[in-house]
Design a protein around this motif. Structure first.
Motif, PDB file in Angstrom:
ATOM      1  N   TYR A 192     -11.991  -5.386  -9.824  1.00 30.09           N
ATOM      2  CA  TYR A 192     -11.524  -5.456  -8.443  1.00 30.09           C
ATOM      3  C   TYR A 192     -10.187  -6.169  -8.432  1.00 30.09           C
ATOM      4  O   TYR A 192     -10.008  -7.190  -9.090  1.00 30.09           O
ATOM      5  CB  TYR A 192     -12.524  -6.232  -7.577  1.00 30.09           C
ATOM      6  N   ALA A 193      -9.253  -5.637  -7.681  1.00 30.28           N
ATOM      7  CA  ALA A 193      -7.936  -6.259  -7.597  1.00 30.28           C
ATOM      8  C   ALA A 193      -7.320  -5.944  -6.242  1.00 30.28           C
ATOM      9  O   ALA A 193      -7.639  -4.912  -5.640  1.00 30.28           O
ATOM     10  CB  ALA A 193      -7.030  -5.754  -8.717  1.00 30.28           C
ATOM     11  N   PRO A 194      -6.460  -6.847  -5.754  1.00 28.75           N
ATOM     12  CA  PRO A 194      -5.780  -6.558  -4.487  1.00 28.75           C
ATOM     13  C   PRO A 194      -4.655  -5.549  -4.721  1.00 28.75           C
ATOM     14  O   PRO A 194      -3.554  -5.912  -5.103  1.00 28.75           O
ATOM     15  CB  PRO A 194      -5.241  -7.926  -4.066  1.00 28.75           C
ATOM     16  N   LEU A 195      -4.958  -4.292  -4.507  1.00 24.30           N
ATOM     17  CA  LEU A 195      -3.998  -3.219  -4.742  1.00 24.30           C
ATOM     18  C   LEU A 195      -3.265  -2.869  -3.456  1.00 24.30           C
ATOM     19  O   LEU A 195      -3.638  -3.306  -2.367  1.00 24.30           O
ATOM     20  CB  LEU A 195      -4.730  -1.979  -5.270  1.00 24.30           C
ATOM     21  N   ASP A 196      -2.227  -2.058  -3.593  1.00 23.17           N
ATOM     22  CA  ASP A 196      -1.552  -1.548  -2.403  1.00 23.17           C
ATOM     23  C   ASP A 196      -2.552  -0.804  -1.534  1.00 23.17           C
ATOM     24  O   ASP A 196      -3.503  -0.193  -2.037  1.00 23.17           O
ATOM     25  CB  ASP A 196      -0.436  -0.582  -2.796  1.00 23.17           C
ATOM     26  N   ALA A 198      -9.849  -4.351  -3.985  1.00 24.02           N
ATOM     27  CA  ALA A 198     -10.700  -5.408  -3.425  1.00 24.02           C
ATOM     28  C   ALA A 198     -10.534  -5.549  -1.920  1.00 24.02           C
ATOM     29  O   ALA A 198     -11.410  -6.108  -1.249  1.00 24.02           O
ATOM     30  CB  ALA A 198     -10.388  -6.746  -4.099  1.00 24.02           C
ATOM     31  N   LEU A 199      -9.416  -5.069  -1.380  1.00 23.44           N
ATOM     32  CA  LEU A 199      -9.143  -5.255   0.042  1.00 23.44           C
ATOM     33  C   LEU A 199      -9.741  -4.149   0.907  1.00 23.44           C
ATOM     34  O   LEU A 199      -9.701  -4.234   2.131  1.00 23.44           O
ATOM     35  CB  LEU A 199      -7.630  -5.321   0.276  1.00 23.44           C
ATOM     36  N   PRO A 202     -16.146  -1.948   1.849  1.00 22.35           N
ATOM     37  CA  PRO A 202     -17.083  -1.696   0.744  1.00 22.35           C
ATOM     38  C   PRO A 202     -17.534  -0.247   0.635  1.00 22.35           C
ATOM     39  O   PRO A 202     -17.753   0.238  -0.482  1.00 22.35           O
ATOM     40  CB  PRO A 202     -18.259  -2.633   1.038  1.00 22.35           C
ATOM     41  N   GLN A 241     -14.821   1.290  -1.177  1.00 25.73           N
ATOM     42  CA  GLN A 241     -14.850   0.810  -2.556  1.00 25.73           C
ATOM     43  C   GLN A 241     -15.889   1.575  -3.365  1.00 25.73           C
ATOM     44  O   GLN A 241     -15.654   1.957  -4.512  1.00 25.73           O
ATOM     45  CB  GLN A 241     -15.182  -0.684  -2.600  1.00 25.73           C
ATOM     46  N   MET A 262      -2.344  -5.356  -2.749  1.00 25.21           N
ATOM     47  CA  MET A 262      -0.977  -5.872  -2.770  1.00 25.21           C
ATOM     48  C   MET A 262      -0.817  -7.025  -3.738  1.00 25.21           C
ATOM     49  O   MET A 262      -0.105  -6.917  -4.733  1.00 25.21           O
ATOM     50  CB  MET A 262      -0.573  -6.341  -1.372  1.00 25.21           C
ATOM     51  N   SER A 263      -1.467  -8.146  -3.450  1.00 22.37           N
ATOM     52  CA  SER A 263      -1.149  -9.324  -4.244  1.00 22.37           C
ATOM     53  C   SER A 263      -2.109 -10.450  -3.945  1.00 22.37           C
ATOM     54  O   SER A 263      -2.961 -10.351  -3.074  1.00 22.37           O
ATOM     55  CB  SER A 263       0.269  -9.792  -3.910  1.00 22.37           C
ATOM     56  N   PHE A 264      -1.937 -11.511  -4.715  1.00 25.61           N
ATOM     57  CA  PHE A 264      -2.555 -12.792  -4.384  1.00 25.61           C
ATOM     58  C   PHE A 264      -1.481 -13.681  -3.768  1.00 25.61           C
ATOM     59  O   PHE A 264      -0.307 -13.573  -4.117  1.00 25.61           O
ATOM     60  CB  PHE A 264      -3.086 -13.480  -5.646  1.00 25.61           C
ATOM     61  N   ALA A 274      -1.334  -8.474  -9.115  1.00 29.19           N
ATOM     62  CA  ALA A 274      -2.770  -8.503  -9.387  1.00 29.19           C
ATOM     63  C   ALA A 274      -3.095  -9.152 -10.725  1.00 29.19           C
ATOM     64  O   ALA A 274      -4.236  -9.560 -10.949  1.00 29.19           O
ATOM     65  CB  ALA A 274      -3.343  -7.092  -9.327  1.00 29.19           C
ATOM     66  N   ALA A 297      -3.232  -9.545   1.536  1.00 27.70           N
ATOM     67  CA  ALA A 297      -3.319 -10.212   0.245  1.00 27.70           C
ATOM     68  C   ALA A 297      -4.632 -10.981   0.175  1.00 27.70           C
ATOM     69  O   ALA A 297      -5.344 -11.112   1.172  1.00 27.70           O
ATOM     70  CB  ALA A 297      -2.146 -11.174   0.071  1.00 27.70           C
ATOM     71  N   ILE A 298      -4.918 -11.487  -1.004  1.00 25.89           N
ATOM     72  CA  ILE A 298      -6.033 -12.417  -1.162  1.00 25.89           C
ATOM     73  C   ILE A 298      -5.433 -13.814  -1.239  1.00 25.89           C
ATOM     74  O   ILE A 298      -4.639 -14.106  -2.140  1.00 25.89           O
ATOM     75  CB  ILE A 298      -6.856 -12.118  -2.424  1.00 25.89           C
ATOM     76  N   ARG A 342      -6.178  -7.424   7.322  1.00 28.32           N
ATOM     77  CA  ARG A 342      -6.732  -6.913   6.058  1.00 28.32           C
ATOM     78  C   ARG A 342      -6.646  -7.943   4.925  1.00 28.32           C
ATOM     79  O   ARG A 342      -6.756  -7.594   3.752  1.00 28.32           O
ATOM     80  CB  ARG A 342      -6.064  -5.602   5.625  1.00 28.32           C
ATOM     81  N   ASN A 343      -6.445  -9.204   5.283  1.00 28.75           N
ATOM     82  CA  ASN A 343      -6.411 -10.249   4.262  1.00 28.75           C
ATOM     83  C   ASN A 343      -7.812 -10.672   3.848  1.00 28.75           C
ATOM     84  O   ASN A 343      -8.768 -10.506   4.602  1.00 28.75           O
ATOM     85  CB  ASN A 343      -5.663 -11.476   4.786  1.00 28.75           C
ATOM     86  N   CYS A 344      -7.894 -11.238   2.670  1.00 33.51           N
ATOM     87  CA  CYS A 344      -9.126 -11.826   2.169  1.00 33.51           C
ATOM     88  C   CYS A 344      -8.789 -13.236   1.685  1.00 33.51           C
ATOM     89  O   CYS A 344      -7.618 -13.580   1.553  1.00 33.51           O
ATOM     90  CB  CYS A 344      -9.701 -11.019   1.012  1.00 33.51           C
ATOM     91  N   VAL A 365     -12.808 -12.044  -7.237  1.00 36.81           N
ATOM     92  CA  VAL A 365     -11.938 -11.173  -6.454  1.00 36.81           C
ATOM     93  C   VAL A 365     -12.756 -10.319  -5.491  1.00 36.81           C
ATOM     94  O   VAL A 365     -12.430 -10.178  -4.311  1.00 36.81           O
ATOM     95  CB  VAL A 365     -11.091 -10.279  -7.383  1.00 36.81           C
ATOM     96  N   ARG A 366     -13.848  -9.754  -5.991  1.00 34.08           N
ATOM     97  CA  ARG A 366     -14.660  -8.850  -5.183  1.00 34.08           C
ATOM     98  C   ARG A 366     -15.189  -9.542  -3.934  1.00 34.08           C
ATOM     99  O   ARG A 366     -15.137  -8.985  -2.833  1.00 34.08           O
ATOM    100  CB  ARG A 366     -15.822  -8.332  -6.029  1.00 34.08           C
ATOM    101  N   SER A 400     -14.082 -12.069  -2.361  1.00 33.76           N
ATOM    102  CA  SER A 400     -13.104 -12.609  -1.423  1.00 33.76           C
ATOM    103  C   SER A 400     -13.058 -11.768  -0.144  1.00 33.76           C
ATOM    104  O   SER A 400     -12.556 -12.211   0.883  1.00 33.76           O
ATOM    105  CB  SER A 400     -11.710 -12.638  -2.061  1.00 33.76           C
ATOM    106  N   ASN A 401     -13.602 -10.566  -0.226  1.00 31.76           N
ATOM    107  CA  ASN A 401     -13.609  -9.635   0.907  1.00 31.76           C
ATOM    108  C   ASN A 401     -14.885  -9.849   1.719  1.00 31.76           C
ATOM    109  O   ASN A 401     -15.994  -9.605   1.237  1.00 31.76           O
ATOM    110  CB  ASN A 401     -13.527  -8.203   0.372  1.00 31.76           C
ATOM    111  N   ALA A 453     -16.187  -8.227   4.218  1.00 33.53           N
ATOM    112  CA  ALA A 453     -16.998  -7.031   4.439  1.00 33.53           C
ATOM    113  C   ALA A 453     -17.796  -6.680   3.189  1.00 33.53           C
ATOM    114  O   ALA A 453     -18.935  -6.217   3.273  1.00 33.53           O
ATOM    115  CB  ALA A 453     -16.109  -5.861   4.858  1.00 33.53           C
ATOM    116  N   THR A 454     -17.188  -6.899   2.030  1.00 28.44           N
ATOM    117  CA  THR A 454     -17.890  -6.631   0.778  1.00 28.44           C
ATOM    118  C   THR A 454     -19.069  -7.582   0.606  1.00 28.44           C
ATOM    119  O   THR A 454     -20.144  -7.175   0.164  1.00 28.44           O
ATOM    120  CB  THR A 454     -16.924  -6.769  -0.417  1.00 28.44           C
TER     121      THR A 454
END
Lengths: 173, 468
Positions: free
Chosen positions: A42-46, A66-67, A70, A73, B1-3, B30, B90-91, B123-125, B201-202, B204-205, B207-208
């Protein structure tokens, strides 16, 4: 590659379901992936990147955003598993990146080189996450009105997929 | 996107009352490679008295905090918001941030009339590196060395962890140094324990997390108390009725078979045990969760995975039992009183859409036009924060009577009973206590004491004048 063969993809998904003895929704897609020694990352992707499938140092890897929601996902993970199961030779040469919702429900042959792979992967994911026999059991022999939002959402929730994915699956029912 | 890794240095530990003095953030890709960084500082707000421990810890003399060349708090918060919004989605990760830095940021945004939940929306985590390093200590092989402190106990303090793991930490309690050290520690876990990093990472969301705990028959919940990790196989039994993001779980360490036969009174007694068989966590606080099939044996507390899964399925399938368990647990809970201070009421309801529109208009308006906007707020929190903000930033545009009322209210707070902000009396007492311990090596505390005495005297004169 040649023309898409969605039925081959669906058969492959059914084979996995039998192998893991899946008898009730939701299908444990993460467990299936890990049991096949594929690394789930899992990674924060575009935002427009839903998933990636590639092989690194001989290890199969599935990247998931990850964003994302689910349900998305889970669909992405199943979709990328399809690439590992069906397109190992193609993805071993380059990272295969899937973007957005664009390819999810296209079922016609496209001029783009990777489109047949996408069609097969979508067919695989749809069958894996919403197996025909489990869907039949959930419907108890009856059908469902595609305009009935509540019924679609209830089914989707039960199978842990998005309502859009469930509606698409039901169109092939 | 990013952390986005971030850290705050503050005037103290009281959320809602203390303020951010220094904010630092680093954006990474990432793979945790830095791609951008941002820092901001602000001068002290007039109504805030720093806790002397914070001044000493941060090495910040009072004269630096009152330097008028520094941006105002409002200006700094605006800059923070613009930067973080531009880096979203981002996270967001910090060290002990879920309980501290995130709270300080939310309060700062809220009191500057911005939406408070930046890192949980758009959409941030968000996730907390402290829980990651504590979880890392529970996996084998451990990716990090956990040091022993002067008292012979293991410690998870950032500066000690950094030193023990050869991570550069140029200056402890400097916001940017803390951020960079946090990034490096996370990179070590990312490289050495990829499975743990993936779970971090997973989950951090939000909803997940909600989906996972609802879908799984059970899972391992890891909680941290006193710098120790405690793992328990649990099953989710429902949403906390008092908190939309709260989830209640039943520990599977107990024989769950007997629960169904208990009366309501017996259930309440059973759940009142310490520790309670009911575990609580928030889906938006990046809990440490592990699927049963990923859990090493020591996380299962001696149980076999088959038996635990069977118990989990039985509980999950018994909707009536779940309902009764939640009700029994809630029945024993004391109601939350409304906090007496407006600064403490950030979680007592969202501003309405009309006030949200007014707050947005506030930032677009000129200072002379802002007063009418502030006066029109329906939410008394926003009205007070807006008036106070105008007093700090542009008191010249305030009518004399409004200005006097704000001054009276602020003076009362600083002379209050200490249940809200740090008062003159308490600040002086704490400073004297630290001075008595010989803790003032560079004159920071003695100069702060002079500052406090001077301000306290002027405030006393002002209040005496008001009485007349």
């Amino acid at each position: 590659m040649a023309d898409a063969d969605p039925e081959r993809a669906r058969a492959s998904a059914r084979s996995i379901l039998r192998e893991y003895g899946v008898s009730a929704p939701p299908v444990p897609v993460e467990r299936i992936i890990k049991s096949r020694k594929i690394v789930l990352q899992y990674a924060p992707l575009d935002e427009d990147l839903s998933g990636m499938a590639y092989i690194k140092d001989g290890v199969g890897i599935i990247g998931v955003n990850a964003l994302h929601h689910p349900n998305r996902q889970r669909f992405s993970a199943a979709h990328e598993l399809a690439h590992h199961m069906l397109h190992a030779s193609e993805i071993s040469q380059a990272v295969h990146v899937d973007k957005g919702i664009r390819v999810l429900f296209r079922d016609d042959v496209s001029a783009l080189g990777t489109e047949p792979m996408e069609i097969e992967a979508n067919a695989f994911a749809s069958e894996l996450l919403i197996p025909g026999d489990l869907l039949a059991a959930a419907l108890e022999g009856g059908g469902v009105d595609l305009e009935d939002e509540a019924a679609i959402e209830a089914l989707a929730r039960r199978f842990r997929v998005s309502p859009a994915a469930m509606r698409f699956r039901l169109t092939r029912w | 996107m990013s952390f986005v890794f971030f850290d705050t240095e503050t005037t103290g530990l009281k959320r809602g009352f203390d303020q951010i003095l220094h904010f630092a953030a680093v954006r990474t890709d990432a793979s945790l490679n830095e791609v951008a960084r941002f820092e901001a500082r602000s001068r002290l707000q007039p109504h805030v008295l720093p806790h002397p421990s914070a001044l000493r810890t941060n090495g910040l003399p009072i004269e630096r905090l009152t330097d008028s060349s520094l941006p105002s708090h409002y200006a700094m918060v605006g800059d923070i918001r613009r930067t973080l919004m531009s880096w979203s989605p981002a996270i967001f990760v910090g060290f002990n941030s879920i309980r501290f830095d995130e709270e300080m940021l939310r309060h700062a945004l809220f009191q500057c009339l911005y939406p408070a939940y930046l890192t949980s929306s758009h959409r941030n985590c968000r996730a907390d590196a402290l829980s990651l390093v504590m979880a890392a200590d529970a996996v084998s092989p451990a990716p990090l060395v956990v040091p022993i402190n002067d008292e012979g106990r293991r410690t998870f303090r950032l500066q000690h962890l950094a030193a023990a793991n050869d991570v550069s930490h140029a200056r402890a309690h400097d916001a940017m140094s803390d951020v960079l050290a946090t990034v490096e520690l996370c990179r070590l876990v990312y490289q050495r324990s990829p499975e743990l990093w993936q779970r971090f990472v997973r989950f951090s969301n939000k909803a997940t997390v909600a989906d996972f705990v609802d879908a799984e028959d059970g899972f391992v919940l890891t909680e941290f108390f006193g710098e120790q990790a405690y793992h328990a196989p649990v099953v989710c039994i429902g949403v906390d009725p008092d908190q939309a993001n709260g989830r209640l779980c039943l520990s599977l360490n107990h024989d769950v078979g007997q629960l169904a036969g208990m009366s309501d009174v017996e259930l309440q007694a059973h759940l009142a045990q310490k520790p309670s068989p009911i575990r609580h966590f928030r889906i938006n606080a990046a809990p440490t969760l592990t699927a049963f099939f990923d859990a090493p044996e020591h996380m299962l507390d001696g149980g076999s995975i088959g038996q635990i899964e069977d118990q989990a399925r039985r509980v999950k399938a018994d909707a009536d039992l779940c309902t009764r368990l939640v009700a029994a647990y809630i029945a024993a809970r004391d109601p939350y009183p409304l906090p007496p201070h407006l600064e403490d009421r950030i979680y007592n309801g969202f501003p309405g859409p009309d006030d949200e529109g007014r707050a947005s208009a506030f930032h677009q308006a000129s200072w002379p036009d802002r007063l009418a906007i502030v006066q029109s707020f329906e939410d008394e929190r926003l009205k007070w924060f807006g008036l106070r903000l105008m007093y700090f930033e542009a008191r010249a545009v305030l009518p004399v009577m409004v200005r006097a009322e704000i001054e009276r209210r602020l003076a009362d707070q600083l002379a209050g009973d200490g249940s809200g902000c740090l008062t003159y009396e308490l600040a002086l007492a704490e400073t004297d206590k630290l001075l008595g311990e010989g803790a003032d090596h560079d004159g920071i505390l003695s100069r702060y004491r002079i500052y406090l005495q001077d301000r306290s005297a002027r405030a006393a004169a002002f209040r005496a004048q008001m009485v007349v």
